[in-house]
Design a protein around this motif. Structure first.
Motif, PDB file in Angstrom:
ATOM      1  N   VAL A 112       0.954  -1.181  -0.112  1.00  0.00           N
ATOM      2  CA  VAL A 112       0.146  -0.203  -0.087  1.00  0.00           C
ATOM      3  C   VAL A 112       0.867   1.195  -0.041  1.00  0.00           C
ATOM      4  O   VAL A 112       0.680   2.028  -1.047  1.00  0.00           O
ATOM      5  N   GLY A 113       1.628   1.342   1.120  1.00  0.00           N
ATOM      6  CA  GLY A 113       2.752   2.592   0.890  1.00  0.00           C
ATOM      7  C   GLY A 113       2.884   2.904   2.680  1.00  0.00           C
ATOM      8  O   GLY A 113       2.669   1.965   3.429  1.00  0.00           O
ATOM      9  N   THR A 114       3.638   3.984   2.634  1.00  0.00           N
ATOM     10  CA  THR A 114       4.182   4.486   3.909  1.00  0.00           C
ATOM     11  C   THR A 114       3.499   5.788   4.321  1.00  0.00           C
ATOM     12  O   THR A 114       3.292   6.510   3.465  1.00  0.00           O
ATOM     13  N   PHE A 115       2.925   5.957   5.533  1.00  0.00           N
ATOM     14  CA  PHE A 115       2.224   7.003   5.804  1.00  0.00           C
ATOM     15  C   PHE A 115       2.887   7.599   7.247  1.00  0.00           C
ATOM     16  O   PHE A 115       3.408   6.840   8.014  1.00  0.00           O
ATOM     17  N   VAL A 116       2.557   8.904   7.136  1.00  0.00           N
ATOM     18  CA  VAL A 116       3.062   9.711   8.396  1.00  0.00           C
ATOM     19  C   VAL A 116       2.407   9.344   9.630  1.00  0.00           C
ATOM     20  O   VAL A 116       0.860   9.083   9.471  1.00  0.00           O
ATOM     21  N   ASN A 117       2.621   9.076  10.976  1.00  0.00           N
ATOM     22  CA  ASN A 117       1.746   8.665  11.892  1.00  0.00           C
ATOM     23  C   ASN A 117       1.814   9.938  13.008  1.00  0.00           C
ATOM     24  O   ASN A 117       2.163   9.629  14.334  1.00  0.00           O
ATOM     25  N   ALA A 118       1.790  11.235  12.462  1.00  0.00           N
ATOM     26  CA  ALA A 118       2.332  12.138  13.473  1.00  0.00           C
ATOM     27  C   ALA A 118       1.102  12.532  14.636  1.00  0.00           C
ATOM     28  O   ALA A 118       0.826  13.628  14.873  1.00  0.00           O
ATOM     29  N   LYS A 119       1.003  11.392  15.183  1.00  0.00           N
ATOM     30  CA  LYS A 119       0.313  11.562  16.603  1.00  0.00           C
ATOM     31  C   LYS A 119       1.225  12.514  17.514  1.00  0.00           C
ATOM     32  O   LYS A 119       2.567  12.073  17.379  1.00  0.00           O
ATOM     33  N   PRO A 120       0.852  13.495  17.941  1.00  0.00           N
ATOM     34  CA  PRO A 120       1.628  14.424  18.714  1.00  0.00           C
ATOM     35  C   PRO A 120       2.632  13.633  19.696  1.00  0.00           C
ATOM     36  O   PRO A 120       3.135  14.097  20.678  1.00  0.00           O
ATOM     37  N   MET A 121       2.466  12.396  19.690  1.00  0.00           N
ATOM     38  CA  MET A 121       3.140  11.374  20.805  1.00  0.00           C
ATOM     39  C   MET A 121       3.878  12.104  21.782  1.00  0.00           C
ATOM     40  O   MET A 121       4.617  12.905  21.801  1.00  0.00           O
ATOM     41  N   PHE A 122       3.394  11.599  23.228  1.00  0.00           N
ATOM     42  CA  PHE A 122       3.584  11.995  24.486  1.00  0.00           C
ATOM     43  C   PHE A 122       4.979  12.301  24.382  1.00  0.00           C
ATOM     44  O   PHE A 122       6.041  11.651  24.740  1.00  0.00           O
ATOM     45  N   THR A 123       5.447  13.774  24.220  1.00  0.00           N
ATOM     46  CA  THR A 123       6.613  14.085  24.028  1.00  0.00           C
ATOM     47  C   THR A 123       7.046  14.522  25.455  1.00  0.00           C
ATOM     48  O   THR A 123       6.218  14.687  26.541  1.00  0.00           O
ATOM     49  N   SER A 124       8.391  14.522  25.596  1.00  0.00           N
ATOM     50  CA  SER A 124       8.878  15.167  27.039  1.00  0.00           C
ATOM     51  C   SER A 124       8.581  14.327  28.185  1.00  0.00           C
ATOM     52  O   SER A 124       8.143  14.945  29.156  1.00  0.00           O
ATOM     53  N   GLY A 125       8.316  13.085  28.063  1.00  0.00           N
ATOM     54  CA  GLY A 125       7.990  12.224  29.212  1.00  0.00           C
ATOM     55  C   GLY A 125       9.320  12.192  30.052  1.00  0.00           C
ATOM     56  O   GLY A 125      10.419  12.722  29.490  1.00  0.00           O
ATOM     57  N   ILE A 126       9.478  11.423  31.155  1.00  0.00           N
ATOM     58  CA  ILE A 126      10.598  11.449  31.744  1.00  0.00           C
ATOM     59  C   ILE A 126      11.868  10.625  31.134  1.00  0.00           C
ATOM     60  O   ILE A 126      12.785  10.527  31.369  1.00  0.00           O
ATOM     61  N   GLU A 127      11.333   9.804  30.127  1.00  0.00           N
ATOM     62  CA  GLU A 127      12.411   9.073  29.346  1.00  0.00           C
ATOM     63  C   GLU A 127      13.256  10.167  28.660  1.00  0.00           C
ATOM     64  O   GLU A 127      14.429   9.731  28.338  1.00  0.00           O
ATOM     65  N   GLN A 128      12.881  11.187  28.477  1.00  0.00           N
ATOM     66  CA  GLN A 128      13.653  12.382  27.870  1.00  0.00           C
ATOM     67  C   GLN A 128      14.444  12.942  28.965  1.00  0.00           C
ATOM     68  O   GLN A 128      13.813  13.506  29.714  1.00  0.00           O
ATOM     69  N   LEU A 129      15.757  12.904  28.638  1.00  0.00           N
ATOM     70  CA  LEU A 129      16.654  13.427  29.852  1.00  0.00           C
ATOM     71  C   LEU A 129      16.737  14.923  29.486  1.00  0.00           C
ATOM     72  O   LEU A 129      17.269  15.324  28.429  1.00  0.00           O
ATOM     73  N   ASN A 130      16.514  15.694  30.628  1.00  0.00           N
ATOM     74  CA  ASN A 130      16.848  17.060  30.394  1.00  0.00           C
ATOM     75  C   ASN A 130      17.403  17.533  31.728  1.00  0.00           C
ATOM     76  O   ASN A 130      17.089  16.832  32.685  1.00  0.00           O
ATOM     77  N   VAL A 159      17.272  20.039  35.073  1.00  0.00           N
ATOM     78  CA  VAL A 159      16.276  20.704  35.625  1.00  0.00           C
ATOM     79  C   VAL A 159      15.958  22.084  34.921  1.00  0.00           C
ATOM     80  O   VAL A 159      15.030  22.544  34.952  1.00  0.00           O
ATOM     81  N   THR A 160      17.165  22.791  34.546  1.00  0.00           N
ATOM     82  CA  THR A 160      17.193  24.129  33.944  1.00  0.00           C
ATOM     83  C   THR A 160      16.155  23.953  32.823  1.00  0.00           C
ATOM     84  O   THR A 160      15.374  24.858  32.739  1.00  0.00           O
ATOM     85  N   ASP A 161      16.462  22.883  32.004  1.00  0.00           N
ATOM     86  CA  ASP A 161      15.687  22.893  30.885  1.00  0.00           C
ATOM     87  C   ASP A 161      14.139  22.589  30.906  1.00  0.00           C
ATOM     88  O   ASP A 161      13.083  23.074  30.452  1.00  0.00           O
ATOM     89  N   MET A 162      13.835  21.668  32.121  1.00  0.00           N
ATOM     90  CA  MET A 162      12.630  21.410  32.429  1.00  0.00           C
ATOM     91  C   MET A 162      11.606  22.557  32.680  1.00  0.00           C
ATOM     92  O   MET A 162      10.460  22.803  32.441  1.00  0.00           O
ATOM     93  N   ILE A 163      12.329  23.417  33.552  1.00  0.00           N
ATOM     94  CA  ILE A 163      11.771  24.672  34.169  1.00  0.00           C
ATOM     95  C   ILE A 163      11.385  25.768  32.924  1.00  0.00           C
ATOM     96  O   ILE A 163      10.330  26.304  32.746  1.00  0.00           O
ATOM     97  N   LYS A 164      12.481  25.795  32.107  1.00  0.00           N
ATOM     98  CA  LYS A 164      12.175  26.454  30.835  1.00  0.00           C
ATOM     99  C   LYS A 164      11.126  26.196  29.896  1.00  0.00           C
ATOM    100  O   LYS A 164      10.381  26.875  29.361  1.00  0.00           O
ATOM    101  N   GLN A 165      11.124  24.734  29.603  1.00  0.00           N
ATOM    102  CA  GLN A 165      10.110  24.196  28.587  1.00  0.00           C
ATOM    103  C   GLN A 165       8.599  24.248  29.243  1.00  0.00           C
ATOM    104  O   GLN A 165       7.735  24.268  28.624  1.00  0.00           O
ATOM    105  N   ALA A 166       8.659  24.440  30.760  1.00  0.00           N
ATOM    106  CA  ALA A 166       7.046  24.905  31.188  1.00  0.00           C
ATOM    107  C   ALA A 166       6.886  26.263  31.202  1.00  0.00           C
ATOM    108  O   ALA A 166       5.887  26.750  31.672  1.00  0.00           O
TER     109      ALA A 166
END
Lengths: 241, 241
Positions: free
Chosen positions: B69-87, B89-96
């Motif tokens: 059939v083909g290849t399709f984009v799956n752009a669920k804005p997927m659970f970003t910036s969960g705890i698996e992503q290492l940042n 503390v400075t960045d965490m506060i900035k991102q908020a």
DNA sequence: TTTTCCTAAGACATCAGACATCTGATATCT
DNA sequence: AGATATCAGATGTCTGATGTCTTAGGAAAA
């Protein structure tokens, strides 16, 4: 080998096979794998297919490849069974080498709350099945569980005696839970739950609020689990982008 | 485009390029990508290379491919910036969307404890630099931080005024932190820390004990962070095997 | 003898083209 | 109209060749 013919894609079979071989110790830690050419011939697949498998194993940090040198096993006993790995509470207790048990508290079907409607994207008329249980490890209470499932998903007949909701949904409803989004919260003391789990006032609880999804990305189970913090240990591998 | 010649492997460049294109909206959600043949031609790579890239994007749930059939984009804005992503503390506060600040409490160099020796696999003679700080968001205290770094790793001259240890290690010591193993623990009340963070007795703390590693898998930073649970929210994407 | 340089072997990286298989749509037969 | 056959296009897999990197070992130079 199991009877079922493996209809999955070849590269997935190769991944499993290689993981098994590493697990079995056929390829030991830091040891060099055969060259891509030889390995492809051994496995009976093309080099292109083998390379797709290797690429993913590399991404998963199972192996490391060095241009012009070779491919090596990376068997750091890697942080296994961290929280990123989704398991039922039953499995978590089993993996700790303890005997899981259940104390059934209550169950009912209720009209969905507004949150439930959002969570399951269901209609107001659909009923939600709610169950509260205490899970035990070697007889000692360790987790307080609240589970919510839309009634339509559940098999007609099922008993509360079943330990694992995962299993009920899997076998009874043919809905395999594949992932969950977990909210992590600490809780100092809960006047109802802490006594049930036989917690001292100074023993905190870790709360996991989880929305579980099946293969079709459909929400099938919402659960709130209160873990006794001194009996469970959670860790995560965090990667920087 | 940046000046630096991209010496990284081709398939990585393809991955980045495709992610960018999806990000830019060149390929929209659920939209079909060009066929592998066409896309390979467009990008100027072979189909085999393109497929290695697509395979990884598929594994990361960025796209989905359907045989025939083909290849399709799956752009669920997927659970970003969960705890698996290492940042940091400075960045965490900035991102908020808040302004990070620091209240410096103390720093010293001490002989390593036995745990430190295990953690950093260092000798007994190496000194460990220890710093305690309170991090603020828009002026309000939200995290209590204890950081430990082997002295030899730190640049000769550095000031406590720096907000981010990540940055100090990155720029001053040329040690880029790439991942960490985090232990997650709840804490009901801490008689020293809770008052500092201006917590009610019923507000619990979430403790992250983290060992940070650099690209060479060398341990470079151990930190214990006490988060005010009502100001921070942590979530994880958990996958079933 | 020691050091430096060159080269060849072996391994991963990439390429080009072909065939296999699956899916969905269209055309054809009953 | 409905079932079946065919076809085009896409992904899956295979083959064989070339490019590039790393390492080891030998030849040449000091």
């Amino acid at each position: 080998m199991s009877i079922k013919s493996d209809n999955r894609h070849l590269y997935l079979q190769v991944i499993d096979r290689l993981k098994q071989d590493i697990e079995k110790g056929l390829y030991k830690e830091k040891e060099k794998l055969p060259s891509e050419f030889d390995l492809a011939k051994q496995l009976g697949v093309s080099r292109a297919t083998l390379r797709e498998a290797l690429r993913i194993l590399e991404e998963e940090n199972v192996i490391i490849r060095r241009h012009g040198v070779g491919t090596f096993v990376n068997a750091k006993p890697m942080f296994t069974s961290g929280i990123e790995q989704l398991n039922s509470v039953t499995d978590m207790i089993k993996q700790a080498g303890m005997k899981p048990g259940t104390i059934f508290l209550s169950s009912s079907t209720q009209a969905p709350t507004e949150e439930d409607i959002r969570r399951f994207s269901c209609s107001t008329s659909e009923e939600i099945f709610i169950m509260e249980r205490v899970r035990t490890a070697n007889g000692e209470p360790v987790v307080y569980c609240i589970d919510k499932v839309p009634e339509r998903i559940l098999p007609k007949t099922f008993s509360h005696e079943e330990e694992s909701i995962f299993q009920i949904l899997d076998e009874g409803a043919n809905r395999r839970i594949t992932y969950a989004v977990a909210q992590i919260e600490p809780l100092g003391y809960h006047e109802k739950i802490s006594p049930i789990l036989e917690c001292d006032p100074e023993t905190a609880l870790l709360v996991l609020k989880q929305m579980h999804f099946d293969e079709m990305d459909e929400p099938v189970l919402f659960s709130v689990n209160y873990f006794k913090a001194d009996k469970f240990s959670f860790h995560v591998l965090r990667k920087r982008i």
